[in-house]
Design a protein around this motif. Structure first.
Motif, PDB file in Angstrom:
ATOM      1  N   GLY A  66     -16.451  18.118 -10.544  1.00 21.98           N
ATOM      2  CA  GLY A  66     -15.640  18.171  -9.325  1.00 21.98           C
ATOM      3  C   GLY A  66     -16.367  18.798  -8.151  1.00 21.98           C
ATOM      4  N   ARG A  67     -17.382  19.636  -8.437  1.00 22.29           N
ATOM      5  CA  ARG A  67     -18.087  20.315  -7.334  1.00 22.29           C
ATOM      6  C   ARG A  67     -18.904  19.360  -6.472  1.00 22.29           C
ATOM      7  N   LEU A  68     -19.045  18.116  -6.907  1.00 26.36           N
ATOM      8  CA  LEU A  68     -19.723  17.135  -6.057  1.00 26.36           C
ATOM      9  C   LEU A  68     -18.842  16.760  -4.862  1.00 26.36           C
ATOM     10  N   ALA A  69     -17.551  17.145  -4.925  1.00 21.25           N
ATOM     11  CA  ALA A  69     -16.632  16.851  -3.823  1.00 21.25           C
ATOM     12  C   ALA A  69     -16.305  18.121  -3.052  1.00 21.25           C
ATOM     13  N   SER A  70     -15.849  17.956  -1.806  1.00 22.49           N
ATOM     14  CA  SER A  70     -15.571  19.127  -0.977  1.00 22.49           C
ATOM     15  C   SER A  70     -14.406  19.942  -1.524  1.00 22.49           C
ATOM     16  N   ASP A  71     -13.462  19.303  -2.247  1.00 23.40           N
ATOM     17  CA  ASP A  71     -12.317  20.066  -2.759  1.00 23.40           C
ATOM     18  C   ASP A  71     -12.544  20.616  -4.163  1.00 23.40           C
ATOM     19  N   HIS A  95      -8.183   6.698  -4.234  1.00 20.85           N
ATOM     20  CA  HIS A  95      -7.641   7.907  -3.616  1.00 20.85           C
ATOM     21  C   HIS A  95      -8.654   9.017  -3.809  1.00 20.85           C
ATOM     22  N   GLY A  96      -9.053   9.650  -2.710  1.00 20.79           N
ATOM     23  CA  GLY A  96     -10.060  10.687  -2.839  1.00 20.79           C
ATOM     24  C   GLY A  96      -9.543  12.047  -2.419  1.00 20.79           C
ATOM     25  N   VAL A  97     -10.433  12.854  -1.839  1.00 26.48           N
ATOM     26  CA  VAL A  97     -10.115  14.217  -1.415  1.00 26.48           C
ATOM     27  C   VAL A  97      -8.922  14.211  -0.450  1.00 26.48           C
ATOM     28  N   ASP A  98      -8.009  15.167  -0.610  1.00 25.31           N
ATOM     29  CA  ASP A  98      -6.787  15.295   0.219  1.00 25.31           C
ATOM     30  C   ASP A  98      -5.898  14.058   0.133  1.00 25.31           C
ATOM     31  N   GLY A  99      -5.999  13.314  -0.967  1.00 28.04           N
ATOM     32  CA  GLY A  99      -5.162  12.122  -1.127  1.00 28.04           C
ATOM     33  C   GLY A  99      -5.512  11.017  -0.154  1.00 28.04           C
ATOM     34  N   LYS A 100      -6.667  11.124   0.513  1.00 29.07           N
ATOM     35  CA  LYS A 100      -7.043  10.067   1.462  1.00 29.07           C
ATOM     36  C   LYS A 100      -7.310   8.754   0.747  1.00 29.07           C
ATOM     37  N   VAL A 101      -6.914   7.682   1.390  1.00 33.65           N
ATOM     38  CA  VAL A 101      -6.936   6.376   0.744  1.00 33.65           C
ATOM     39  C   VAL A 101      -8.039   5.516   1.350  1.00 33.65           C
ATOM     40  N   GLY A 102      -8.854   4.900   0.482  1.00 36.83           N
ATOM     41  CA  GLY A 102      -9.879   3.974   0.962  1.00 36.83           C
ATOM     42  C   GLY A 102      -9.304   2.580   1.080  1.00 36.83           C
ATOM     43  N   PHE A 103     -10.168   1.575   1.135  1.00 33.81           N
ATOM     44  CA  PHE A 103      -9.618   0.223   1.229  1.00 33.81           C
ATOM     45  C   PHE A 103     -10.137  -0.698   0.143  1.00 33.81           C
ATOM     46  N   ARG A 104     -10.788  -0.093  -0.874  1.00 33.09           N
ATOM     47  CA  ARG A 104     -11.291  -0.936  -1.960  1.00 33.09           C
ATOM     48  C   ARG A 104     -10.847  -0.397  -3.314  1.00 33.09           C
ATOM     49  N   ASN A 105     -10.733  -1.314  -4.264  1.00 31.45           N
ATOM     50  CA  ASN A 105     -10.401  -1.015  -5.638  1.00 31.45           C
ATOM     51  C   ASN A 105     -11.671  -0.518  -6.358  1.00 31.45           C
ATOM     52  N   ALA A 106     -11.537   0.580  -7.110  1.00 35.27           N
ATOM     53  CA  ALA A 106     -12.710   1.126  -7.816  1.00 35.27           C
ATOM     54  C   ALA A 106     -13.217   0.109  -8.838  1.00 35.27           C
ATOM     55  N   GLN A 107     -14.524  -0.093  -8.855  1.00 33.89           N
ATOM     56  CA  GLN A 107     -15.113  -1.077  -9.770  1.00 33.89           C
ATOM     57  C   GLN A 107     -15.413  -0.446 -11.119  1.00 33.89           C
ATOM     58  N   PRO A 108     -15.462  -1.274 -12.163  1.00 33.65           N
ATOM     59  CA  PRO A 108     -15.867  -0.724 -13.461  1.00 33.65           C
ATOM     60  C   PRO A 108     -17.316  -0.234 -13.418  1.00 33.65           C
ATOM     61  N   ILE A 109     -17.611   0.791 -14.198  1.00 32.57           N
ATOM     62  CA  ILE A 109     -19.013   1.185 -14.345  1.00 32.57           C
ATOM     63  C   ILE A 109     -19.439   0.777 -15.742  1.00 32.57           C
TER      64      ILE A 109
END
Ligand code: HEC
Ligand code: HEC
Length: 350
Positions: A66-71, A95-109
Motif C-alpha cells: 500500500g505504501r506505493l500509493a499516497s494513502d 477506483h483508486g486513492v480517495d475513491g477517485k474513479v478512472g475511466f477504464r476497467n482493470a485488465q487481468p495480469i
C-alpha cells in the motif's frame, strides 16, 4: 609488462568479486521460467532483468504494498485481485486513492511476458514502464516515484529485500520496476482445461458442446482473439457504442493521435475470461451472455472505423449467432478458466 599488468588487474577483479560475494547474506538464486509448450515465444527480454527468487519475492512484496500509493492503502493488488484473474472485482472502472474513479476497467495480469504493449490503448510500450502509470495517476495511486523510493528506503524490511535481490540496500526506481516485472513475468496462466486438451494431458477431453463452441469460436472470433493467448495484440474497433459517462475516451487515438484509431482497443486475451468480469475497456457488460448479445445485436458505427471483419455481406454490423451457438460458445469460453493459476500460492497476497 603490459601482459603482466593485465594479469594483475584480472587478479584484482577476481579477488574483489569473490570478496563481494562473501559479504552478501545470500547470492540471488536464478529462476528458470516454465513456458507452456503450446505458448508463443517470450517477448519480455530476460537478459536485461535476470529472474531470481529474491527479485520475484521483492516484486511480490511491492505488488501488495500500500505504501506505493499516497494513502498507504491502494496497492497494485487492490485493483488486480487473484480470484478475478487479477482484475478489480465488482468495479466497472477502477477506483483508486480517495475513491477517485478512472475511466477504464482493470485488465487481468497474466501472461504479460508474451505481450509487447500494455494497457487498453497501448500507452505503455515496456512492462518495466507500465507501473509508473498507476503509481503517478491521481485516480489510481496518486504518488510520485521519488516519494515512493524515499518511503521504501526508510523501511528495514526493504533494506533486506533489496540487498538480497540486487546486492545492496538502495531502492532505486529501476530496481523497483524490475522487481515488479520479475513478479509479473512469472504470472503465467496456461493450465486451463483448454490447455490440457490441446497438450493431450491427463486424458482431458472436450464435451460435444465445447467442441461445437470451439468450432464456432474459430470461425467467428479467432480472427482477432487468435492463437494461444486469444489475442493478436492488435488495436481494433469492435463497434461498441461510445459511453456518454466517459466522453474523454478515444481508445488508441489517445496514444497515436490518428483519427482512424478512435475507439480502437487492444484485443483482450480471453484466458480466464469467465472470472475477469465485468467486460470491455469500461466494464460495461456484467456477464458473457451480455457480451455475446452485443456481438450479435448491439454493434453500432461509433464515430471511428468499425473493423471490416464485423461488417456482414449485407453491410450491417455484427456477428450472426443463434442462441444455440451462444450456449456452445459459453461452454467453450469456460474451458479457458485456469484454477491452478487463480489459486497459485506464489501469486497470492497471503
Ligand atoms: C486504481 C486501480 C489500479 C491500481 C492501483 C493499479 N492498476 Fe494496473 N490497471 C488498472 C487499470 C484500470 C488498467 C487499464 C489501464 C488503461 O488501459 O488505461 C490497468 C492495467 C495494468 C497493466 C496492463 C495490463 C495489460 O494487459 O496490458 C499492468 C501490467 C498493470 N496494470 C500493473 C499494475 C501494477 C504493477 C500496479 C501497481 C504498481 C497497478 N497495476 C496498480 C487499474 C489499477
Ligand atoms: C474484429 C475483431 C474482433 C472479433 C471478430 C471479436 N472480437 Fe471480441 N473483442 C475485440 C476487441 C477490440 C475487444 C475490446 C473492446 C473494448 O474493450 O472496447 C473485444 C472484447 C471481447 C470480450 C471482453 C473481454 C474483456 O476482458 O473485457 C469478450 C468476452 C470477447 N471480445 C469475446 C468475443 C467473442 C466470443 C467473439 C466471437 C463471437 C469475438 N469476441 C469476436 C475484438 C474482436
Amino acid at each position: 609488462m603490459k601482459k603482466f599488468i593485465l594479469l594483475y588487474l584480472g587478479f584484482i577483479t577476481l579477488f574483489s568479486c569473490a570478496k563481494n560475494e562473501e559479504e552478501y547474506v545470500l547470492i540471488p538464486k536464478k529462476v528458470e521460467l516454465k513456458i507452456p509448450s503450446n505458448f508463443p515465444g517470450l517477448l519480455y527480454d530476460l537478459s536485461q532483468n535476470l529472474l531470481t527468487e529474491e527479485g520475484i519475492a521483492l516484486g511480490k512484496k511491492l505488488f501488495y504494498e500500500g505504501r506505493l500509493a499516497s494513502d498507504g492503502v491502494i496497492s497494485c493488488g487492490f485493483c488486480h485481485e487473484q480470484a478475478s484473474a487479477f482484475t478489480h472485482h465488482g468495479h466497472t472502472v477502477s477506483h483508486g486513492v480517495d475513491g477517485k474513479v478512472g475511466f477504464r476497467n482493470a485488465q487481468p495480469i497474466q501472461n504479460l511476458a508474451f505481450f509487447s504493449e500494455f494497457t487498453w490503448d497501448g500507452a505503455a510500450i515496456h512492462l518495466d514502464l507500465q507501473p509508473i502509470i498507476p503509481i503517478t495517476s491521481d485516480v489510481e495511486m496518486n504518488e510520485n516515484i521519488p516519494s515512493v523510493l524515499s518511503k521504501l528506503n526508510s523501511y528495514q524490511e526493504y533494506e533486506v529485500l533489496f540487498t538480497n535481490a540486487f546486492g545492496d540496500r538502495e531502492a532505486t526506481s529501476e530496481r523497483m520496476l524490475k522487481a515488479l516485472s520479475q513478479f509479473m513475468v512469472t504470472m503465467i496462466s496456461g493450465d486451463s482445461k483448454y490447455d490440457k486438451v490441446i497438450r493431450n494431458e491427463e486424458n482431458a477431453t472436450f464435451t460435444e458442446l465445447e467442441i461445437n463452441g470451439l468450432e464456432i469460436f474459430n470461425n467467428k472470433c479467432a480472427a482477432c482473439h487468435s492463437g494461444a493467448l486469444f489475442t493478436d495484440q492488435s488495436y481494433r474497433n469492435n463497434g461498441l457504442p461510445t459511453n456518454p459517462k466517459f466522453p474523454e475516451e478515444e481508445g488508441r487515438k489517445r496514444v497515436s493521435g490518428l483519427k482512424d484509431d478512435f475507439y480502437k482497443f487492444r484485443v483482450p486475451s480471453l484466458r480466464n475470461v469467465a472470472k475477469s468480469f465485468p467486460y470491455m475497456h469500461d466494464g460495461r457488460f456484467g456477464n458473457l451472455e451480455a457480451v455475446l448479445d452485443f456481438y450479435s445485436d448491439g454493434m453500432t458505427q461509433n464515430g471511428g472505423v468499425v473493423d471490416t471483419l464485423l461488417v456482414k455481406s449485407n453491410g450491417n454490423l455484427g456477428i450472426d449467432l443463434s442462441s444455440q451457438e451462444k450456449t456452445a460458445l459459453l461452454a467453450f469460453l469456460n474451458t479457458l478458466t485456469d484454477n491452478t493459476f487463480l489459486n497459485d500460492k506464489r501469486f497470492a497476497e497471503f
